[in-house]
Design a protein around this motif. Sequence first.
Motif, short mmCIF file in Angstrom:
data_model
loop_
_atom_site.label_atom_id
_atom_site.label_comp_id
_atom_site.label_asym_id
_atom_site.label_seq_id
_atom_site.Cartn_x
_atom_site.Cartn_y
_atom_site.Cartn_z
N SER A 1 0.83 -1.22 0.00
CA SER A 1 0.00 0.00 0.00
C SER A 1 0.86 1.26 0.00
N CYS A 2 2.09 1.15 0.51
CA CYS A 2 2.95 2.34 0.58
C CYS A 2 3.37 2.83 -0.80
N VAL A 3 3.29 1.95 -1.81
CA VAL A 3 3.61 2.39 -3.18
C VAL A 3 2.36 2.45 -4.06
N GLU A 4 1.34 1.69 -3.70
CA GLU A 4 0.12 1.70 -4.50
C GLU A 4 -0.81 2.86 -4.12
N ASP A 5 -0.85 3.19 -2.83
CA ASP A 5 -1.84 4.14 -2.33
C ASP A 5 -1.24 5.46 -1.85
N GLU A 6 0.07 5.57 -1.81
CA GLU A 6 0.71 6.78 -1.33
C GLU A 6 1.57 7.41 -2.44
N SER A 7 1.76 8.71 -2.34
CA SER A 7 2.64 9.39 -3.30
C SER A 7 4.06 8.87 -3.12
N PHE A 8 4.78 8.80 -4.23
CA PHE A 8 6.15 8.29 -4.17
C PHE A 8 7.09 9.39 -3.66
N LYS A 9 7.62 9.18 -2.45
CA LYS A 9 8.52 10.15 -1.81
C LYS A 9 9.97 9.67 -1.81
N GLU A 10 10.24 8.57 -2.48
CA GLU A 10 11.58 8.01 -2.59
C GLU A 10 12.16 7.62 -1.24
N THR A 11 11.29 7.10 -0.36
CA THR A 11 11.75 6.65 0.95
C THR A 11 12.37 5.27 0.85
N LYS A 12 13.15 4.90 1.86
CA LYS A 12 13.74 3.56 1.88
C LYS A 12 12.65 2.49 1.95
N LYS A 13 11.56 2.78 2.67
CA LYS A 13 10.47 1.81 2.75
C LYS A 13 9.87 1.56 1.37
N GLN A 14 9.59 2.63 0.64
CA GLN A 14 8.98 2.47 -0.68
C GLN A 14 9.93 1.76 -1.64
N CYS A 15 11.20 2.14 -1.62
CA CYS A 15 12.16 1.49 -2.52
C CYS A 15 12.36 0.02 -2.16
N THR A 16 12.34 -0.29 -0.85
CA THR A 16 12.48 -1.68 -0.41
C THR A 16 11.30 -2.52 -0.87
N MET A 17 10.09 -1.98 -0.72
CA MET A 17 8.91 -2.75 -1.12
C MET A 17 8.82 -2.90 -2.64
N LEU A 18 9.29 -1.91 -3.38
CA LEU A 18 9.34 -2.04 -4.83
C LEU A 18 10.32 -3.15 -5.23
N ALA A 19 11.43 -3.26 -4.49
CA ALA A 19 12.41 -4.31 -4.79
C ALA A 19 11.92 -5.68 -4.35
N TYR A 20 11.11 -5.72 -3.28
CA TYR A 20 10.62 -6.99 -2.72
C TYR A 20 9.72 -7.73 -3.71
N ARG A 21 8.93 -7.00 -4.47
CA ARG A 21 8.01 -7.63 -5.42
C ARG A 21 8.74 -8.49 -6.46
N PRO A 22 9.66 -7.94 -7.26
CA PRO A 22 10.35 -8.79 -8.24
C PRO A 22 11.22 -9.85 -7.60
N LEU A 23 11.74 -9.57 -6.39
CA LEU A 23 12.51 -10.59 -5.68
C LEU A 23 11.64 -11.80 -5.39
N MET A 24 10.42 -11.55 -4.86
CA MET A 24 9.54 -12.67 -4.54
C MET A 24 9.04 -13.39 -5.78
N ARG A 25 8.82 -12.64 -6.86
CA ARG A 25 8.43 -13.29 -8.11
C ARG A 25 9.54 -14.22 -8.58
N GLU A 26 10.79 -13.77 -8.46
CA GLU A 26 11.90 -14.60 -8.93
C GLU A 26 12.06 -15.84 -8.06
N VAL A 27 11.85 -15.72 -6.75
CA VAL A 27 11.88 -16.89 -5.87
C VAL A 27 10.79 -17.88 -6.29
#
Length: 371
Positions: free
Chosen positions: A127-153
């Motif tokens: 929700s931090c990237v889908e429902d909130e404005s992108f502020k380039e926070t570490k949380k948002q960047c981490t969650m953006l990276a987590y998605r393709p990581l989990m897909r690759e797993v």
Amino acid sequence: MSKIGRNTECWCGSGKKYKKCHSGRDKQVPLSRGDAQGVLSLFSNVSKCSVPEGVKHECQTRIVKAHTLSKGNSLKAIAHEGHVLGLKHGLSSLERNSGRLTLERIGINQASTFTGFCSYHDKELFSCVEDESFKETKKQCTMLAYRPLMREVYVKEANYKVMQELRGFDRGFSFSEQLAWAKISNVNINGAKLSLADLNYIKNRVESSIEDHSFDALNHLILHLEHVPRIMACGIHGPIVDIFGNGLQEITSLDDKRPAYMTVNLLALDDNGYMIFSWLPEDGEVAMKFIESIKNCSLDILGDRLTNYIFTFFENIFVSSMWWESLGEKQERINELMMQGVIMHVYDLSMIENESYHYNAINVRGIVELY
């Protein structure tokens, strides 16, 4: 070759007894196209929530088609009549295109999805990237990276199962052909096992930072783009070269050391274009060499080099049909880039180094470091 005892472990490496495995294999009926389709379906018939065990009690029973690239932010931005162009996986697609990887029309509801999260966690985690404005926070960047990581797993787990099943596809083969098939199978199985171990290591590090709310497991580099990119992509890989084609690391199954990995997101957020690179700090030696090649590249050609890089090393790619049609003869160039590495992971680095193709897909405006 001396006679093999029926209760002896099979020579092929399956771990089964010879009588349950390769005994009389040359006289068995060869597997059919339907058998092949059944094994390949293992890629798509897994439905589970991929969150850590500690939060599985929160899961809801409904597993959703989770988008690794946001439908609302990214895919809609390049869609025409609700469709984008992307790679379709499976035997039918390869047969249709004579064994070549080709971009085909895909609805945005199906594009870039995998059944890897329940409805609750797909909403809660991202929700931090889908429902909130992108502020380039570490949380948002981490969650953006987590998605393709989990897909690759998810993909690598399915790939490992498929490789094990394919070991038995030598029915009706002569003994010499069985030997060759077993050698190829074992290389692929061992490669998938090593890759899965690497990805799970990164996954555990990232998930720990999500669970303790520090979101500090990864470093990030953010490229601001002039406009929404004409191509959207995400994935994780071990970079073997930088954007100039200079070697960064060799990845072999003989090396005990885990290779360095980078997660990449090329996407749109709030109607702005971004390209975000993420990596573990311990992978910084390789990652920073790659990042330096970006910094040392003129902005005038950086977008074209990144386009070469994306089509060469990633497969979760979706493009605007209007942009694709505008390429003309350059379409064949893109098709050649996509075929790189498909056969035995061999790459023609001269194609990556080439500066003569201009795609107008990615235009970089500036660089933000978030270490």
